[in-house]
Design an enzyme around this catalytic site. Structure first.
Site, PDB file in Angstrom:
ATOM      1  N   GLU A   1      35.355  -6.734 -49.670  1.00  0.00           N
ATOM      2  CA  GLU A   1      35.083  -5.401 -50.222  1.00  0.00           C
ATOM      3  C   GLU A   1      35.611  -5.376 -51.645  1.00  0.00           C
ATOM      4  OE1 GLU A   1      37.484  -3.006 -51.112  1.00  0.00           O
ATOM      5  OE2 GLU A   1      39.244  -4.110 -50.430  1.00  0.00           O
TER       6      GLU A   1
ATOM      7  N   SER B   1      43.632  -3.743 -49.902  1.00  0.00           N
ATOM      8  CA  SER B   1      43.677  -3.838 -51.357  1.00  0.00           C
ATOM      9  C   SER B   1      44.518  -5.043 -51.762  1.00  0.00           C
ATOM     10  CB  SER B   1      44.212  -2.522 -51.935  1.00  0.00           C
ATOM     11  OG  SER B   1      44.065  -2.475 -53.332  1.00  0.00           O
TER      12      SER B   1
ATOM     13  N   HIS C   1      37.577   0.638 -50.569  1.00  0.00           N
ATOM     14  CA  HIS C   1      38.214   1.654 -51.407  1.00  0.00           C
ATOM     15  C   HIS C   1      37.363   2.915 -51.395  1.00  0.00           C
ATOM     16  CE1 HIS C   1      40.419  -1.888 -52.700  1.00  0.00           C
ATOM     17  NE2 HIS C   1      41.292  -1.098 -53.286  1.00  0.00           N
TER      18      HIS C   1
END
Length: 404
Positions: free
Chosen positions: A290, A193, A360
């Site tokens: 991602e 992230s 995620h």
């Protein structure tokens, strides 16, 4: 968009939270230093005194509130007698945030300790400034003090959680020195992230790999961690030749093997680094991306930022992980992620492979970033095999401790 998008409904770990935390939301208790943490987890300084504390006892110490104790939110480690004596030097870093639930962090720390990780700075889990896990100076110092040698670099550097804030500290860390010391010590920096910013900087300036992996708050502190994700975390930490399989591709095939440094991470963060000295650009590399909660046009806009900055020019291929919560385009539902991917392949001239099991999402496959990756066609799809990255002795880890 980074992890802030997936933490609003914390019980399911699939939605957004702004990551902010007022002082009143933190447990009012005595400072949680390493000695106190080991006492409270019943591991003790000298060994495994594992069977003495209850939730009520923890509440009495102030580590969790009585309400949390009554709701059993902190939980207890099961099968304590099987816990490993913690021997893997580990530090938590909070480059973004630490989360909004103190008991959740404590449970994650307990699980990691049971699994064999010697947490050297548990007090960081309570540090907070505005929406961040400390001031910029504090968060930068978590890493810079290791770059200067003021603090010994541990075997594992594990992120507390993502959110936002890592970019604010990039210029305050000597990434070249940190990468050199980490390489000498065989250290592993793990997270994903918003942590992507650090991982990119570490590779771009320190020539050091890292690990895309679950984090303290978002996985190990959950009431019920995903077992497969935890097992994958241990596998990536301990297997020197990690292999991951991708499914058959609909519109692109891999006829001959290709190899290169695999780098990247969260698309929002990677694209924000475009044009900076912190974005890697390995010759013949493979880009991994991602994302979460972005509509197709927003995804394409960020991909175009990378394309127009020249980030794809030296690369051989693009590998895409989960793009969860993308939704439909409000103008034309035919303009979806498949259309975005097809257009990106046309403008870049690169093959794009999809279905990498990371992002995620509740279940994720940990893997090295900044390490050599070999893509090989197989009868069932494509295999990615990694090499030349630091690992930890598997015998030192009790994997079940991470989810028990």
């Amino acid at each position: 968009m980074s992890e802030d998008k997936v933490l609003k409904k914390q019980s399911g770990d699939t939605n957004r939270s702004d990551g902010s935390c007022s002082d009143s939301s933190k447990a009012q208790s005595a400072p949680l230093n390493r000695r106190r943490f080991l006492e409270l987890t019943t591991l003790g300084i000298g060994g495994l005194g594992l069977l003495h504390h209850s939730n009520s006892a923890l509440a009495a110490t102030g580590l969790v509130t009585a309400t949390e104790d009554n709701n059993n939110s902190i939980g207890l480690i099961k099968n304590l007698s099987q816990c490993k004596s913690p021997s893997i030097p580990t530090r938590i870093f909070a480059s973004s945030n630490t989360g909004v639930d103190d008991s959740r962090n404590v449970l994650g720390l307990k699980r990691l300790t049971c699994a064999g990780f010697d947490i050297q700075n548990p007090e960081i889990s309570r540090r907070q400034y505005l929406r961040f896990g400390g001031t910029d100076q504090q968060r930068a110092s978590d890493l810079q003090n290791m770059a200067t040698g003021a603090i010994a670099v541990p075997r594992l550097l594990l992120a507390a959680r993502g959110g936002y804030g890592a970019m604010r500290i990039l210029e305050f860390v000597d990434w070249k020195s940190l990468g050199r010391i980490m390489k000498d010590q065989g250290s592993i920096l793990a997270g994903f992230s918003d942590v992507t910013a650090l991982q990119c900087a570490l590779l771009a300036q320190g020539n050091m790999s890292s690990l895309a992996a679950p984090m303290l708050y978002t996985e190990f502190g959950k009431k019920e961690p995903d077992i497969v994700s935890c097992q994958s975390f241990v596998e990536a930490l301990t297997n020197p030749n990690l292999k991951i399989n991708l499914p058959h591709q609909n519109k692109v095939t891999l006829s001959t093997p290709l190899s290169g440094i695999l780098w990247g991470g969260n698309l929002s963060v990677v694209s924000a680094l475009a044009g900076s000295a912190y974005l890697p650009n390995p010759e013949g590399g493979i880009v991994f991306l991602e994302e979460v909660g972005e509509q197709p046009y927003q995804v394409e806009r960020m991909l175009y930022s990378l394309y127009l900055s020249g980030a794809f020019k030296k690369q051989q291929a693009i590998v895409l992980g989960a793009f969860s919560g993308a939704g439909e385009d409000s103008y034309d539902v035919r303009y979806n992620l498949s259309a975005v991917i097809e257009h990106l392949s046309q403008v870049t001239g690169l093959p794009i492979y999809t279905g990498f099991p990371f992002g995620h999402v509740a279940r994720k496959q940990s893997f090295p970033l900044g390490a050599m990756c070999h893509l090989t066609p197989t009868a069932s799809g494509i295999t990615l095999e990694f090499e030349d990255y630091p690992i930890i002795n598997r015998e030192l880890i009790y994997p079940e401790g991470l989810w028990s």
